[in-house]
Design a protein around this motif. Structure first.
Motif, mmCIF file in Angstrom:
data_model
loop_
_atom_site.group_PDB
_atom_site.id
_atom_site.type_symbol
_atom_site.label_atom_id
_atom_site.label_comp_id
_atom_site.label_asym_id
_atom_site.label_seq_id
_atom_site.Cartn_x
_atom_site.Cartn_y
_atom_site.Cartn_z
ATOM 1 N N LYS A 59 21.107 16.610 35.849
ATOM 2 C CA LYS A 59 19.747 16.911 35.407
ATOM 3 C C LYS A 59 18.814 16.716 36.590
ATOM 4 N N HIS A 60 18.199 17.809 37.031
ATOM 5 C CA HIS A 60 17.412 17.820 38.266
ATOM 6 C C HIS A 60 15.959 18.179 37.992
ATOM 7 N N SER A 61 15.063 17.381 38.549
ATOM 8 C CA SER A 61 13.641 17.706 38.530
ATOM 9 C C SER A 61 13.287 18.330 39.864
ATOM 10 N N THR A 62 12.886 19.590 39.832
ATOM 11 C CA THR A 62 12.546 20.303 41.061
ATOM 12 C C THR A 62 11.242 19.797 41.671
ATOM 13 N N ARG A 63 10.538 18.917 40.977
ATOM 14 C CA ARG A 63 9.265 18.375 41.470
ATOM 15 C C ARG A 63 9.402 16.969 42.054
ATOM 16 N N CYS A 64 10.623 16.447 42.109
ATOM 17 C CA CYS A 64 10.831 15.042 42.474
ATOM 18 C C CYS A 64 11.665 14.929 43.744
ATOM 19 N N SER A 65 11.138 14.226 44.736
ATOM 20 C CA SER A 65 11.877 14.080 45.998
ATOM 21 C C SER A 65 13.130 13.220 45.820
ATOM 22 N N ILE A 66 13.090 12.236 44.935
ATOM 23 C CA ILE A 66 14.288 11.421 44.680
ATOM 24 C C ILE A 66 15.386 12.291 44.088
ATOM 25 N N SER A 67 15.009 13.176 43.175
ATOM 26 C CA SER A 67 15.983 14.074 42.565
ATOM 27 C C SER A 67 16.589 15.001 43.624
ATOM 28 N N SER A 68 15.764 15.512 44.507
ATOM 29 C CA SER A 68 16.269 16.389 45.577
ATOM 30 C C SER A 68 17.225 15.644 46.497
ATOM 31 N N THR A 69 16.912 14.393 46.803
ATOM 32 C CA THR A 69 17.790 13.572 47.644
ATOM 33 C C THR A 69 19.123 13.314 46.949
ATOM 34 N N ALA A 70 19.071 12.960 45.664
ATOM 35 C CA ALA A 70 20.304 12.701 44.911
ATOM 36 C C ALA A 70 21.167 13.961 44.832
ATOM 37 N N LEU A 71 20.539 15.109 44.621
ATOM 38 C CA LEU A 71 21.264 16.377 44.567
ATOM 39 C C LEU A 71 21.925 16.672 45.911
ATOM 40 N N SER A 72 21.193 16.494 46.977
ATOM 41 C CA SER A 72 21.728 16.759 48.311
ATOM 42 C C SER A 72 22.912 15.843 48.625
ATOM 43 N N ARG A 73 22.795 14.565 48.311
ATOM 44 C CA ARG A 73 23.898 13.618 48.548
ATOM 45 C C ARG A 73 25.136 14.012 47.748
ATOM 46 N N LEU A 74 24.930 14.396 46.500
ATOM 47 C CA LEU A 74 26.057 14.797 45.655
ATOM 48 C C LEU A 74 26.739 16.036 46.220
#
Length: 112
Positions: free
Chosen positions: A28-43
């Motif tokens: 579950k990704h929030s396109t407005r959240c930098s933490i979410s973008s970081t978690a997605l990138s790490r994954l």
């Protein structure tokens, strides 16, 4: 990494069925959240298809109602970002924010 898009509540029944054959991940990704973008990138950087997990991506900004249905269907509190590992129709593991780790997901699949 080949994401399957989760965009409709009806797909949750399909995910439950698929999880009887192989573990399924919902991110579950929030396109407005930098933490979410970081978690997605790490994954994505650490991902390996060899583990046999089928990944689904949910843009919870665009599909907020689906995100709510995921939480209700699998009995987890809504978080963003969040991963849910589904096996045999049940959420066997969930994590959010910087606790999201591919290594931890792999360990959960092995122990089940």
């Amino acid at each position: 990494m080949n994401w399957n898009k989760l965009q409709d509540n009806a797909q949750l029944a399909q995910i439950k069925q698929e999880s009887a054959e192989q573990p399924v991940l919902i991110f579950k990704h929030s396109t407005r959240c930098s933490i979410s973008s970081t978690a997605l990138s790490r994954l994505e950087r650490n991902w390996s298809d060899s583990v046999g997990i089928k990944p689904y991506y949910l843009d919870l900004i665009s599909y907020r109602s689906v995100s709510g249905e995921v939480a209700e269907t699998f009995g987890v509190d809504h978080q963003s970002p969040q991963v849910l590992l589904i096996q045999n129709g049940e959420c066997i593991y969930d994590a959010s924010h910087f606790e999201i780790s591919f290594d931890e997901l792999k360990q959960q699949v092995v122990t089940v």
